[in-house]
Design a protein around this motif. Structure first.
Motif, PDB file in Angstrom:
ATOM      1  N   ASN A 199      -8.301   2.473   3.221  1.00  0.00           N
ATOM      2  CA  ASN A 199      -7.189   1.664   2.865  1.00  0.00           C
ATOM      3  C   ASN A 199      -5.977   1.524   3.803  1.00  0.00           C
ATOM      4  O   ASN A 199      -5.274   0.465   3.892  1.00  0.00           O
ATOM      5  CB  ASN A 199      -6.978   1.590   1.501  1.00  0.00           C
ATOM      6  CG  ASN A 199      -8.014   0.782   0.771  1.00  0.00           C
ATOM      7  OD1 ASN A 199      -8.217  -0.658   0.656  1.00  0.00           O
ATOM      8  ND2 ASN A 199      -8.969   1.658  -0.029  1.00  0.00           N
ATOM      9  N   ILE A 205     -11.747   4.617  -4.874  1.00  0.00           N
ATOM     10  CA  ILE A 205     -11.355   4.005  -3.777  1.00  0.00           C
ATOM     11  C   ILE A 205     -11.159   4.744  -2.608  1.00  0.00           C
ATOM     12  O   ILE A 205     -10.393   6.067  -2.738  1.00  0.00           O
ATOM     13  CB  ILE A 205     -10.040   3.104  -4.114  1.00  0.00           C
ATOM     14  CG1 ILE A 205     -10.340   2.201  -5.373  1.00  0.00           C
ATOM     15  CG2 ILE A 205      -9.292   2.790  -2.732  1.00  0.00           C
ATOM     16  CD1 ILE A 205      -9.037   1.412  -5.952  1.00  0.00           C
ATOM     17  N   TYR A 260      -6.755  -5.619  -3.911  1.00  0.00           N
ATOM     18  CA  TYR A 260      -6.599  -4.842  -5.308  1.00  0.00           C
ATOM     19  C   TYR A 260      -6.513  -3.389  -5.014  1.00  0.00           C
ATOM     20  O   TYR A 260      -5.770  -2.603  -5.362  1.00  0.00           O
ATOM     21  CB  TYR A 260      -7.949  -5.163  -6.317  1.00  0.00           C
ATOM     22  CG  TYR A 260      -7.788  -4.408  -7.558  1.00  0.00           C
ATOM     23  CD1 TYR A 260      -6.952  -4.946  -8.489  1.00  0.00           C
ATOM     24  CD2 TYR A 260      -8.754  -3.164  -7.665  1.00  0.00           C
ATOM     25  CE1 TYR A 260      -6.952  -4.025  -9.665  1.00  0.00           C
ATOM     26  CE2 TYR A 260      -8.659  -2.510  -8.558  1.00  0.00           C
ATOM     27  CZ  TYR A 260      -7.769  -2.991  -9.748  1.00  0.00           C
ATOM     28  OH  TYR A 260      -7.681  -2.163 -10.981  1.00  0.00           O
ATOM     29  N   GLU A 261      -7.728  -2.919  -4.048  1.00  0.00           N
ATOM     30  CA  GLU A 261      -7.650  -1.493  -3.697  1.00  0.00           C
ATOM     31  C   GLU A 261      -6.430  -0.909  -3.017  1.00  0.00           C
ATOM     32  O   GLU A 261      -5.894  -0.051  -3.122  1.00  0.00           O
ATOM     33  CB  GLU A 261      -8.901  -1.231  -2.639  1.00  0.00           C
ATOM     34  CG  GLU A 261     -10.304  -1.429  -3.448  1.00  0.00           C
ATOM     35  CD  GLU A 261     -11.322  -0.798  -2.542  1.00  0.00           C
ATOM     36  OE1 GLU A 261     -12.593  -0.778  -2.884  1.00  0.00           O
ATOM     37  OE2 GLU A 261     -11.112  -0.377  -1.524  1.00  0.00           O
ATOM     38  N   LYS A 266      -3.555  -2.260  -3.237  1.00  0.00           N
ATOM     39  CA  LYS A 266      -2.306  -2.250  -4.231  1.00  0.00           C
ATOM     40  C   LYS A 266      -2.468  -1.051  -5.132  1.00  0.00           C
ATOM     41  O   LYS A 266      -1.646  -0.440  -5.487  1.00  0.00           O
ATOM     42  CB  LYS A 266      -2.099  -3.512  -4.921  1.00  0.00           C
ATOM     43  CG  LYS A 266      -1.404  -4.782  -4.410  1.00  0.00           C
ATOM     44  CD  LYS A 266      -1.293  -5.720  -5.316  1.00  0.00           C
ATOM     45  CE  LYS A 266      -2.631  -6.444  -5.719  1.00  0.00           C
ATOM     46  NZ  LYS A 266      -2.389  -7.586  -6.468  1.00  0.00           N
ATOM     47  N   THR A 298       0.719  -1.320  -0.101  1.00  0.00           N
ATOM     48  CA  THR A 298      -0.297  -0.176   0.180  1.00  0.00           C
ATOM     49  C   THR A 298       0.800   1.314   0.190  1.00  0.00           C
ATOM     50  O   THR A 298       0.597   2.146   0.120  1.00  0.00           O
ATOM     51  CB  THR A 298      -0.932  -0.004   1.317  1.00  0.00           C
ATOM     52  OG1 THR A 298      -1.406  -1.229   1.376  1.00  0.00           O
ATOM     53  CG2 THR A 298      -2.091   1.018   1.165  1.00  0.00           C
ATOM     54  N   GLU A 352      -4.118 -11.108  -3.627  1.00  0.00           N
ATOM     55  CA  GLU A 352      -4.318 -11.530  -5.409  1.00  0.00           C
ATOM     56  C   GLU A 352      -5.671 -11.766  -5.674  1.00  0.00           C
ATOM     57  O   GLU A 352      -5.851 -11.761  -6.579  1.00  0.00           O
ATOM     58  CB  GLU A 352      -3.443 -12.829  -5.408  1.00  0.00           C
ATOM     59  CG  GLU A 352      -1.951 -12.574  -5.105  1.00  0.00           C
ATOM     60  CD  GLU A 352      -1.323 -11.527  -5.962  1.00  0.00           C
ATOM     61  OE1 GLU A 352      -1.783 -11.253  -7.159  1.00  0.00           O
ATOM     62  OE2 GLU A 352      -0.211 -11.118  -5.336  1.00  0.00           O
ATOM     63  N   ARG A 353      -6.421 -12.141  -4.614  1.00  0.00           N
ATOM     64  CA  ARG A 353      -7.797 -12.624  -4.973  1.00  0.00           C
ATOM     65  C   ARG A 353      -9.063 -11.824  -4.640  1.00  0.00           C
ATOM     66  O   ARG A 353     -10.090 -12.267  -4.692  1.00  0.00           O
ATOM     67  CB  ARG A 353      -8.164 -14.150  -4.575  1.00  0.00           C
ATOM     68  CG  ARG A 353      -7.049 -14.890  -5.078  1.00  0.00           C
ATOM     69  CD  ARG A 353      -7.740 -15.778  -6.322  1.00  0.00           C
ATOM     70  NE  ARG A 353      -6.833 -16.764  -6.836  1.00  0.00           N
ATOM     71  CZ  ARG A 353      -5.758 -16.383  -7.576  1.00  0.00           C
ATOM     72  NH1 ARG A 353      -5.434 -15.081  -7.911  1.00  0.00           N
ATOM     73  NH2 ARG A 353      -4.952 -17.311  -8.227  1.00  0.00           N
ATOM     74  N   THR A 354      -8.912 -10.715  -3.544  1.00  0.00           N
ATOM     75  CA  THR A 354      -9.944  -9.843  -3.269  1.00  0.00           C
ATOM     76  C   THR A 354      -9.960  -8.741  -3.714  1.00  0.00           C
ATOM     77  O   THR A 354      -8.859  -8.161  -4.051  1.00  0.00           O
ATOM     78  CB  THR A 354      -9.821  -9.874  -1.476  1.00  0.00           C
ATOM     79  OG1 THR A 354      -8.540  -9.180  -1.111  1.00  0.00           O
ATOM     80  CG2 THR A 354      -9.788 -11.317  -1.152  1.00  0.00           C
ATOM     81  N   THR A 355     -11.110  -7.956  -3.634  1.00  0.00           N
ATOM     82  CA  THR A 355     -11.126  -6.622  -3.921  1.00  0.00           C
ATOM     83  C   THR A 355     -10.400  -5.749  -2.758  1.00  0.00           C
ATOM     84  O   THR A 355      -9.761  -4.894  -3.252  1.00  0.00           O
ATOM     85  CB  THR A 355     -12.837  -5.928  -3.610  1.00  0.00           C
ATOM     86  OG1 THR A 355     -13.469  -7.192  -4.144  1.00  0.00           O
ATOM     87  CG2 THR A 355     -13.064  -4.849  -4.560  1.00  0.00           C
ATOM     88  N   LEU A 356     -10.336  -6.025  -1.586  1.00  0.00           N
ATOM     89  CA  LEU A 356      -9.408  -5.024  -0.632  1.00  0.00           C
ATOM     90  C   LEU A 356      -8.113  -5.299  -1.109  1.00  0.00           C
ATOM     91  O   LEU A 356      -7.516  -4.001  -1.266  1.00  0.00           O
ATOM     92  CB  LEU A 356      -9.539  -5.892   0.778  1.00  0.00           C
ATOM     93  CG  LEU A 356      -8.557  -5.267   1.838  1.00  0.00           C
ATOM     94  CD1 LEU A 356      -9.142  -4.173   2.159  1.00  0.00           C
ATOM     95  CD2 LEU A 356      -8.686  -6.375   3.112  1.00  0.00           C
TER      96      LEU A 356
END
Lengths: 316, 372
Positions: free
Chosen positions: B239, B234, B217-218, B220, B75, B211-215
């Motif tokens: 975050n 976002i 993704y946000e 990153k 982040t 790698e697999r969640t919306t969280l």
């Protein structure tokens, strides 16, 4: 009763303040030029080790001069070690925080490695530290004389002299203006014909020398033994730098404040009047105050604007 | 994409090679035989099943602190406060372990949750200050480290003082320890404990989140470009706070793994070195969860082998820390390695007269592998 208490505590508070002051002052040079130096702790350890090594080797041959030689070599060693930081941050544009962390780890490991190789235990003892002296005439002044001019270490005056010179250098000379310009807007400084890279190298080297001296002062004043750690004083100096809002006089005030708080915490068990204040508050006080200062001044911070950013010539 | 991963591995390997080289030089300077030294160092960490267990136990807190630093880094935050978060996690774990007399499974569950919460709290403060007041998280986490240090320094002797020493807590009871009989027996009485499995779970969970969640993704997206992420709708501030809390929770779990797993009481006056080693672990593992895992195991070998090496060869144990510090320095200056790597790659490609850059890469990897 309170007055005698103050008189008792004061020399200790000053002794504790001085290494913090000189180290924070080193941090001031570095950050004012735009390089964040969280390696101060490690650089202090380098100075701490070097002075202990030099003094323990020479003190039987050259009593008296050995201490000053140790202080000098500690400054040189600190400056040389900080070259690693300058090379990473200025020449290679590396992340300054990571480089600083590496400096801290490397200094701690390397010095203890060498000390253990020499003495087995990893501790280096010196036989004689500096002797406290009264300043003639000045120590006779009522009140002030008792507080400031009796039982003082020579290093205290050296450090205060460096503080004075630094203030003059940073605020009254072209060199200081250029150095500060590199920390505020390096692109503009470059356009004005200043070699940003050289300025930052010089600043980091000065910070290394100051931190090295800080570590050596710990040894010759109140410690007397190298033990591989300066117990977070380098980070405390960093806090003082922020609390003092990146200004020499602010740093003087902040370090004395922190020195006093630490001294009270250290002696509070022995003095009944102070035992009521919980140590946990006194020891945490500098760090909590620093956080509060950061919050309060978050809108109007005096921090050098380009501190922490590698200088990118192409950026506008 | 594949090529990029190759580059990261190369940098990591070169950094490790240079670190070991620096270690060899240090041994030479102090009059020791580096080859013999390294043999003792690595056999001290890997010689038999008990030592392998110890290596894994030493690596466990490093996995947690490495994950902590790496997660925050995704982040765009630099969490250098893993040491303090670890201390608070360990304090929560020790305090509960010494107070509650519950059956082991229940007590351990509570301890693990509490240590994660304690670490998360210590991460929440820098996250909050960063999000609301734009206070730099590096300075803030450093301050939090020392607040944790001094808090433990006064709380442990006041409430959990040991029988003989003022400077450590009482030993935690067997029911509060992450060590379990079958595991200790399996590894011939080594320090390995449930913390290691907890660490593997943490690696999997963190990898899943990233790698697999919306969280993930946000998080990153905020790390890549905070302003662009905000423009895309976002909540950057939320975050940032979440990222620091999760990072803190990881380090807090590391505290449990160390203070009620590897050790069985809490020393005061020590800022755990695992916190700063975590920075090295994350860097060497190029901030990916499984990279962190491997890097932590490697550092675990160094740390658990140093005692044996010291006993056999008089090389001071600080050699391990020196090697790790050198590795992190060279990881920080990876630009230099990248530059020379590019140059060498070009030369090799020119010599082989092939248009395939991958051939040169393979050749170089072999050479680097041989050198380290």
């Amino acid at each position: 009763m309170w007055w005698s208490l103050v008189e008792q505590i004061f020399p200790y508070a000053i002794a504790y303040t001085v290494p913090l002051l000189i180290t924070a002052l080193g941090g001031l040079y570095s950050e004012r030029s735009g390089v964040v130096n969280i390696g101060l702790e490690g650089l202090m350890i380098v100075g701490f080790f070097t002075s202990a090594f030099v003094i323990s080797r020479l003190e039987s041959m050259l009593p008296g001069t050995a201490i000053w030689l140790g202080l000098l070599l500690a400054m040189i060693a600190g400056a040389l070690f900080s070259l690693l930081h300058a090379f990473a941050c200025v020449t290679l544009n590396a992340n300054q925080v990571i480089s600083g962390t590496a400096i801290n780890m490397l200094a701690g490991a390397l010095t203890v490695y060498l000390a253990r190789h020499m003495t087995g235990s990893g501790n280096i003892l010196i036989m004689n530290g500096l002797i406290r002296r009264n300043i003639p005439v000045l120590s006779q002044i009522p009140i002030i004389g008792r507080l400031f001019f009796t039982q003082t270490y020579a290093t205290t005056w050296v450090v205060l002299a460096i503080l004075l010179v630094s203030w003059f250098l940073l605020y009254k000379t072209p060199f200081g203006l250029r150095l500060r310009a590199c920390g505020e807007h390096p692109q503009a400084a470059d356009a004005a014909g200043i070699n940003v890279y050289r300025m930052r190298y010089i600043a980091v080297l000065i910070s290394g020398a100051c931190a090295g001296l800080g570590g050596a002062v710990i040894l010759v004043t109140y410690s007397g033994e190298f033990n591989g750690s300066v117990a977070g004083l380098g980070f405390l100096a960093l806090a003082a730098l922020i609390f003092g809002q990146w200004k020499p006089l602010g740093i003087l005030g902040a370090t004395f404040f922190f020195g006093l708080a630490s001294t009270i915490a250290n002696v509070s068990q022995a003095i009944p009047a102070l035992a009521k204040i919980p140590g946990i508050l006194l020891k945490n006080f500098p760090y909590i105050v620093t956080l509060l200062v950061l919050v309060f001044f978050s809108k109007s911070t005096q921090a050098p604007r380009a501190a922490g950013e590698p200088y990118d010539k192409g950026k506008r | 994409m594949k090529k990029e991963t190759g580059k990261e591995y190369t940098i990591a390997l070169v950094a490790v090679g240079l670190g070991l080289l620096a270690g060899a030089l240090l041994m030479l300077v102090t009059g020791n035989n580096p080859i013999l030294g390294f043999i003792y160092l690595f056999s001290g960490g890997l010689m038999n099943i008990e030592r392998i267990g110890n290596t894994l136990a030493t690596a466990t807190p490093l996995i947690f602190t490495g994950l902590s630093v790496a997660f925050a880094f995704k982040t765009g935050l630099f969490n250098i406060g893993a040491a303090g978060q670890m201390l608070i996690g360990g304090l929560c774990a020790t305090a509960l372990g010494l107070t509650l007399a519950w059956p082991k499974p229940l007590l351990l569950t509570v301890i693990i949750i509490a240590s994660a919460l304690g670490g998360a709290l210590w991460g929440l403060v820098p996250g909050l200050l960063k999000a609301k007041f734009n206070v730099h998280e590096v300075v803030c986490t450093i301050m939090m480290n020392w607040i944790a240090y001094w808090s433990v320094y006064y709380i442990v002797p006041a409430y959990f003082k040991g029988a003989y020493l003022e400077t450590e807590s009482r030993r935690i009871p067997e029911a509060a320890s992450l060590k379990v009989k079958w595991l200790t027996g399996l590894f011939n009485g080594s320090y390995i404990n449930l913390g290691f499995f907890l660490a593997i779970i943490a690696v999997v969970v963190i990898a899943y989140i990233l790698e697999r969640t919306t969280l993930g993704y946000e998080l990153k997206a905020v790390g890549f470009n905070r302003h662009a992420a905000e423009y895309a709708g976002i909540h950057a501030n939320r975050n940032i706070i979440l990222s620091m809390m999760i990072a803190g929770a990881c380090a807090g779990l590391g505290g449990a793994a160390f203070y009620v797993g590897y050790a069985s009481n809490m020393q005061i006056g020590v800022l755990p070195s695992q916190g700063f080693d975590g920075v090295a672990v994350a860097l060497l593992g190029s901030n990916s969860p499984w990279g962190v895992f491997l890097a932590a195991i490697f550092f675990g070998v160094l740390h658990s082998g140093k005692g044996f090496m010291n006993a056999m060869s008089h090389v001071p144990p600080e050699i391990a820390d020196s090697i790790i510090a050198t590795i992190i320095y060279f990881s920080a200056t990876s630009m230099l390695i990248e530059k020379y790597w590019g140059r060498i790659q070009k030369q090799l490609a020119g010599k082989g007269k092939t248009d395939l850059p991958l051939a040169g890469e393979e050749e170089f990897k072999e050479k680097v592998g041989g050198a380290s």
